[in-house]
Design a protein around this motif. Structure first.
Motif, PDB file in Angstrom:
ATOM      1  N   SER A 399       0.841  -1.197   0.000  1.00 26.30           N
ATOM      2  CA  SER A 399       0.000   0.000   0.000  1.00 26.30           C
ATOM      3  C   SER A 399       0.882   1.256   0.000  1.00 26.30           C
ATOM      4  O   SER A 399       2.105   1.169   0.073  1.00 26.30           O
ATOM      5  N   TYR A 470      -6.326   5.242   6.510  1.00 25.39           N
ATOM      6  CA  TYR A 470      -5.916   4.787   5.184  1.00 25.39           C
ATOM      7  C   TYR A 470      -6.682   3.515   4.793  1.00 25.39           C
ATOM      8  O   TYR A 470      -7.263   3.438   3.704  1.00 25.39           O
ATOM      9  N   ASP A 473     -10.605   4.088   4.476  1.00 28.72           N
ATOM     10  CA  ASP A 473     -11.064   4.722   3.233  1.00 28.72           C
ATOM     11  C   ASP A 473     -11.164   3.731   2.088  1.00 28.72           C
ATOM     12  O   ASP A 473     -11.800   4.025   1.062  1.00 28.72           O
ATOM     13  N   ARG A 474     -10.538   2.605   2.211  1.00 25.63           N
ATOM     14  CA  ARG A 474     -10.530   1.592   1.145  1.00 25.63           C
ATOM     15  C   ARG A 474     -11.271   0.340   1.600  1.00 25.63           C
ATOM     16  O   ARG A 474     -10.924  -0.779   1.242  1.00 25.63           O
ATOM     17  N   SER A 475     -12.287   0.547   2.408  1.00 29.83           N
ATOM     18  CA  SER A 475     -13.029  -0.560   3.014  1.00 29.83           C
ATOM     19  C   SER A 475     -14.524  -0.320   2.882  1.00 29.83           C
ATOM     20  O   SER A 475     -14.972   0.767   2.489  1.00 29.83           O
ATOM     21  N   LEU A 501      -9.406  -4.155  -1.079  1.00 27.12           N
ATOM     22  CA  LEU A 501      -8.277  -4.503  -1.933  1.00 27.12           C
ATOM     23  C   LEU A 501      -7.383  -5.502  -1.211  1.00 27.12           C
ATOM     24  O   LEU A 501      -7.389  -5.576   0.027  1.00 27.12           O
ATOM     25  N   VAL A 504      -5.315  -4.224   1.728  1.00 27.79           N
ATOM     26  CA  VAL A 504      -6.010  -3.426   2.738  1.00 27.79           C
ATOM     27  C   VAL A 504      -6.500  -4.346   3.843  1.00 27.79           C
ATOM     28  O   VAL A 504      -7.281  -5.268   3.599  1.00 27.79           O
TER      29      VAL A 504
END
Length: 630
Positions: A399, A470, A473-475, A501, A504
């Motif tokens: 990441s 971080y 926000d990608r969950s 992802l 993540v």
């Protein structure tokens, strides 16, 4: 032949005087010779019918130099003869002592249920053309993972070869026949004391043909890529061609069957029937397929070529398999202790294949009660900690959470390479024991956890502390919410955001309507709560109790920090601390925050953090500084 020969090569045989352990006889005299032998076992040589088979005559001659005595092998529980009418008279009688009870071939009409009706060890005797998917596949699958020499076969290309393989089971190897060898073209295994190992580096500087044919082996493995007619050993090739037997018209053959040159240098071929070994292991895919699975004419088959030679036991692969470092090391250890090769190899592969890879042609070396116990089926999964750490390393390195020049990146990258290696099956099952890998992993983790804790203590705004935002926000939100109690005593909600992802991580957060987001952690990370008084006077000391639940027994680093704007007015004791998580996970750790007399009265917060196995967990608590009482 390589002039640098070992002292194990071509030593004089200690065979008994006279005709030797075996004696060739005419086929029409074989039955009577068997009766004579069985009437006085151990006193007369074992008869072998060799009419018209120059290769069997050569095999008998070689075997008389390899074996120097006779013994009757321990019987298996049950025996079946396939196609008794196709075998020379006397073969069934010669095999008779090898099973406590014999049943009719018709019992195998329901081969899938045979083992349920007749549990125990099983011997199948029959010509190779009778070893078909039905019934052998069902017998193999039914006895797989059973251990204890569950299925044994005695076979050959024709009746004379079957008789020869039955006869060899009565032989005992000479004491001077003690060489153990491993020839591999796909691995560079450790060289265990007592085993002669040859890999691709040796193939370029050693006369491998001379090494193989110039040694009397107790056990030898040939491992490499190949088909049912050959095993590759660099430029050298273990060859299945038996020039003494005719080809079958209409069957497929390799290049040489059509007058073409061999695909390997012909002066480096190793005729398998000439290998003088008590046990030969053919660790190549399809090295011993069942008769209706074979690609090539029996004239070229490795298995049949080995059975025509002096080997008492031949181990071959019925299909494809993933033999590699674990099987090589397991076999070497088994060879040194006398454990069974087939049981060892199949157990090692049991974590990778749902089917048995290897078959045994030849009676087990001794009764089950005297042999080393069959190994348990292997579980190829590494320690769960390795997988957990691997996922965290992926998240940190793949990441953009940590910048490219972050101080931890070189060390994290180094550990990631180790974890990748340890997770690979050949490494974690052979090069190092699971205990050794776990010890090395935990040592690396302790050092890195210490570095993380110190970096956060030095600078709480370290990028690694931004993981909740971080990853969050990608969950996506998991709809399941749990009611918990905040460290302020009020109800709170704990929920999880699931990473979208591959790099993540999931994040779990507890939110209190008064305190806000009070705790953050990733899966299988330590859990924290922080308890303290709501207020502290200027110049006073705030005592903080951090309630830690470790993710596993072992070291945990903890620290406490206050906002940057408060750091000049405070002293935190201790700055960081290492404690040992217990089996039940619960542990209290005390911190003290000393305030300067001039600290401005207002509301503040502190954050307690715990680092274990590269996971950082946090708990934030609000408090107030009030004017000093007079």
């Amino acid at each position: 032949m390589n002039p640098a020969v070992s002292d194990q090569r071509r030593r004089p045989s200690s065979a008994v005087p006279g005709p030797g352990v075996f004696r060739p006889v005419a086929l029409d005299r074989f039955s009577g010779a068997v009766a004579e032998f069985l009437a006085a076992p151990g006193r007369t040589p074992v008869p072998v019918p060799v009419d018209g088979r120059a290769d069997l005559v050569a095999g008998v001659t070689a075997a008389n130099g390899l074996y120097d005595g006779l013994r009757t092998p321990a019987p298996l529980d049950l025996g079946v003869v396939l196609g008794a009418e196709d075998l020379p008279a006397g073969v069934a009688e010669l095999a008779g002592p090898f099973a406590r009870r014999w049943v009719d071939e018709k019992e195998l009409d329901d081969a899938a249920g045979f083992h349920d009706r007749h549990p125990g060890t099983l011997l199948v005797v029959g010509r190779y053309d009778r070893l078909n998917l039905s019934p052998v596949r069902a017998l193999l699958l039914a006895t797989y993972r059973g251990g204890g020499h569950a299925l044994t076969l005695l076979s050959g290309r024709d009746g004379a070869s079957v008789a020869w393989n039955v006869a060899k089971q009565y032989a005992s190897a000479g004491r001077d026949v003690d060489a153990l060898g491993l020839f591999t073209d796909t691995d560079r295994p450790p060289r265990l004391p007592g085993v002669r190992v040859f890999d691709d580096r040796d193939f370029e500087r050693t006369d491998i043909q001379g090494e193989i044919l110039g040694t009397r082996w107790r056990r030898v493995v040939f491992q490499g890529h190949g088909k049912d007619d050959s095993v590759n050993l660099g430029e050298f090739t273990i060859c299945g061609l038996n020039p003494a037997v005719p080809a079958v018209p209409g069957l497929l053959g390799p290049r040489c069957a059509y007058g073409l040159p061999c695909y390997k240098p012909e002066d480096k071929l190793v005729p398998l029937h000439r290998v003088e070994a008590v046990e030969v292991v053919l660790s190549a895919c399809n090295s011993g397929p069942l008769a209706d699975l074979a690609l090539y004419d029996p004239k070229y088959q490795l298995l049949l070529n080995a059975l025509d030679g002096p080997a008492r036991t031949v181990v071959s692969a019925v299909s494809v398999h993933d033999s590699d470092r674990p099987e090589n090391v397991a076999w070497m250890r088994a060879a040194l202790t006398g454990a069974d090769s087939v049981d060892t190899l199949n157990a090692s592969l049991a974590g990778s294949h749902p089917y048995p890879a290897f078959m045994r042609f030849g009676m087990p070396a001794g009764p089950a009660e005297e042999a080393p116990p069959a190994p348990r089926p292997a579980d190829h999964r590494p320690d769960p900690l390795l997988i957990t750490v691997g996922r965290r390393l992926t998240a940190l390195l793949a990441s953009e959470l940590l910048p490219h020049n972050h101080a931890l990146r070189p060390r994290l990258t180094k550990l990631a390479r180790k974890v990748d290696l340890w997770a690979a099956r050949p490494t974690h099952l052979a090069d190092r024991s699971p205990d050794e890998i776990l010890a090395s992993l935990t040592a690396d983790l302790q050092s890195l956890d210490h570095a993380v804790a110190e970096q956060v203590a030095e600078n709480p705004e370290n990028e690694i502390m931004n993981y909740p935002a971080y990853f969050g926000d990608r969950s996506t939100l998991d709809p399941r919410v749990h009611e918990v109690t905040c460290h302020c005593g009020r109800p709170a909600q704990e929920f999880t955001r699931r990473g979208l992802l591959p790099y993540v991580l999931d994040t779990t957060c507890a939110v209190c309507m008064r305190c806000g987001d009070v705790t953050f952690r990733v899966p299988a990370a330590p859990a924290l709560l922080a308890y303290a008084d709501d207020e502290v006077e200027q110049g006073g000391v705030l005592e903080v109790r951090a309630a830690l639940t470790a993710s596993r027994p072992g070291p945990v680093r903890l620290g406490l920090f206050v906002p940057t704007y408060l750091r000049e007015d405070t002293v935190v004791e201790p700055r960081t601390v290492k404690v040992r998580g217990t089996a039940d996970g619960a542990r209290d750790v005390t911190f003290r925050v000393r305030f300067a007399a001039g600290t401005a009265p207002q509301a503040y917060y502190f954050t307690v953090y715990a680092v274990q196995d590269l996971a950082v967990s946090t708990a934030r608590r609000h408090f107030g500084v009030v004017p000093r009482s007079t």
